[in-house]
Enzyme design. Structure first.
Site, PDB file in Angstrom:
ATOM      1  N   ALA A 259       5.712   4.805   3.233  1.00  0.00           N
ATOM      2  CA  ALA A 259       5.174   5.867   4.120  1.00  0.00           C
ATOM      3  C   ALA A 259       3.928   5.868   4.476  1.00  0.00           C
ATOM      4  CB  ALA A 259       5.554   7.367   3.848  1.00  0.00           C
ATOM      5  N   LYS A 260       3.127   5.469   3.507  1.00  0.00           N
ATOM      6  CA  LYS A 260       1.553   5.486   3.525  1.00  0.00           C
ATOM      7  C   LYS A 260       1.294   4.305   4.020  1.00  0.00           C
ATOM      8  CE  LYS A 260       1.232   9.135   0.869  1.00  0.00           C
ATOM      9  NZ  LYS A 260       0.734   9.919  -0.545  1.00  0.00           N
ATOM     10  N   ARG A 261       1.926   3.226   4.321  1.00  0.00           N
ATOM     11  CA  ARG A 261       1.500   1.907   4.652  1.00  0.00           C
ATOM     12  C   ARG A 261       1.648   1.994   6.520  1.00  0.00           C
ATOM     13  NH1 ARG A 261       3.044  -3.365   2.557  1.00  0.00           N
ATOM     14  NH2 ARG A 261       0.834  -3.908   3.173  1.00  0.00           N
TER      15      ARG A 261
END
Ligand code: GLU
Ligand code: ZN
Length: 335
Positions: A259-261
């Site tokens: 989700a954070k990439r």
């Protein structure tokens, strides 16, 4: 849970997305699993928009989230778009409820004002490891301020409000992680209302789940660490807590949350690339351990076979090869 909001004691679950961006495949997995858990028990589902942090949320994301969840084939029985008996279903419209809970905690002497800045806390935190999702442990600096000292400080600074964590152990049984036991003090006294007046996630989510009669919370494992804090609030407010189930997160091969990439891989982009909702559902169910192969299916088709104990217990490492099976164009995204 038998209470006045849920007299029949029926099973009630929820999706609680924050409209701070489009739904990515990690959110979609948690939503699909919550839907399967509740639908397989013949329960009711609530959709609630968690836009309490108004600066980070936007109404158009809330609209996209509703569209994306529907595109996937998920459904709910109460929510911002269809109403229901426990509304409003949007946190920014529930502020009086949070204020009332806060006042009850205040009257019981469970809160105190904190004047520390982020830098103060970073400098004072002897051990930098708190609850992983919540930043450094608050060392309790303002807990022992006298009313005179607090009065003096309040002349120049608006305080946040913290919940004074009692010295105790918090034990609960997670639907996937099993038996959990933590020292309540490990995370330090936590914020229930920020200095800018925004109620904290911890307070809002407890008030909402309790007043919406939620019996079963299923969400991402990133919130496992928040559960003891929420249990303390249930206890302090005299409410029966729901059952908790924390499902695995989608990670990249380097161990970072997908989700954070690159802002994650969103349902919107999959849809635009021509992926079908069945392909996405089948792929999600496969990564979670519910299907031996990523074959296209509808959520409905997954209900009959669904067993919570089949859900993988560990975070799911998503390789470029796996992404290619979601959509051919995604093969490079895993790098
Ligand atoms: N709104 C939170 C999120 O989107 C989920 C909160 C919860 O499920 O308790 O991460
Ligand atoms: Zn402080």
């Amino acid at each position: 849970m038998f209470n006045d909001r849920n007299p029949a004691g029926s099973v009630r679950g929820r999706f609680a997305p924050s409209p701070s961006g489009d739904i990515h495949i990690g959110n979609a997995l948690a939503a699909l699993l919550a839907w399967l858990q509740i639908r397989s028990l013949d329960g009711k589902l609530v959709l609630r928009m968690e836009d309490i942090d108004t600066a980070r949320c936007r109404p158009e994301y809330a609209r996209h989230i509703i569209e994306d969840l529907r595109w996937l084939g998920l459904s709910w029985d109460e929510g911002p778009d269809i109403g229901g008996p426990c509304g409003p279903y949007v946190q920014s419209q529930r502020l009086e409820l949070y204020e009332a809970a806060l006042n009850r905690l205040r009257i019981q002497g469970r809160l105190y004002p904190c004047y520390c800045s982020r830098q103060d806390i970073l400098a004072a935190a002897a051990a930098p490891h708190g609850l992983s999702s919540e930043g450094p442990v608050y060392p309790g600096t303002c807990r022992s301020l006298t009313p005179e000292e607090a009065g003096q400080r309040s002349l120049t600074k608006t305080p946040s409000l913290r919940f004074a964590v009692p010295p105790c152990e918090i034990a609960f049984t997670d639907g996937i992680a099993g038996s959990r036991r933590t020292d309540a003090a490990a995370g330090g006294d936590f914020i229930v209302r920020r200095a800018d007046g925004i109620f904290s996630y911890q307070l809002a989510v407890v008030v909402d789940d309790a007043l919406m009669g939620i019996t079963d919370v299923l969400r991402g494992a990133d919130l496992l660490d928040s559960t003891p804090r929420q249990l303390m609030l249930y206890e302090a407010l005299g409410w029966k807590p729901p059952r908790f189930t924390h499902v695995p997160l989608l990670m990249d091969p380097d161990g970072r949350r997908l989700a954070k990439r690159h802002g994650g891989i969103t349902l919107a982009e999959l849809r635009e690339a021509g992926a079908s909702p069945q392909t996405v559902n089948g792929w999600l169910a496969w990564t979670a351990g519910l299907l031996p192969e990523p074959l296209p299916v509808s959520p409905q088709e997954l209900i009959r076979e669904f067993r919570q104990d089949q859900i993988s217990r560990e975070d799911i490492i998503v390789t470029p090869d796996m992404l290619r099976r979601l959509h051919p164009s995604l093969g490079q995204r895993g790098h």
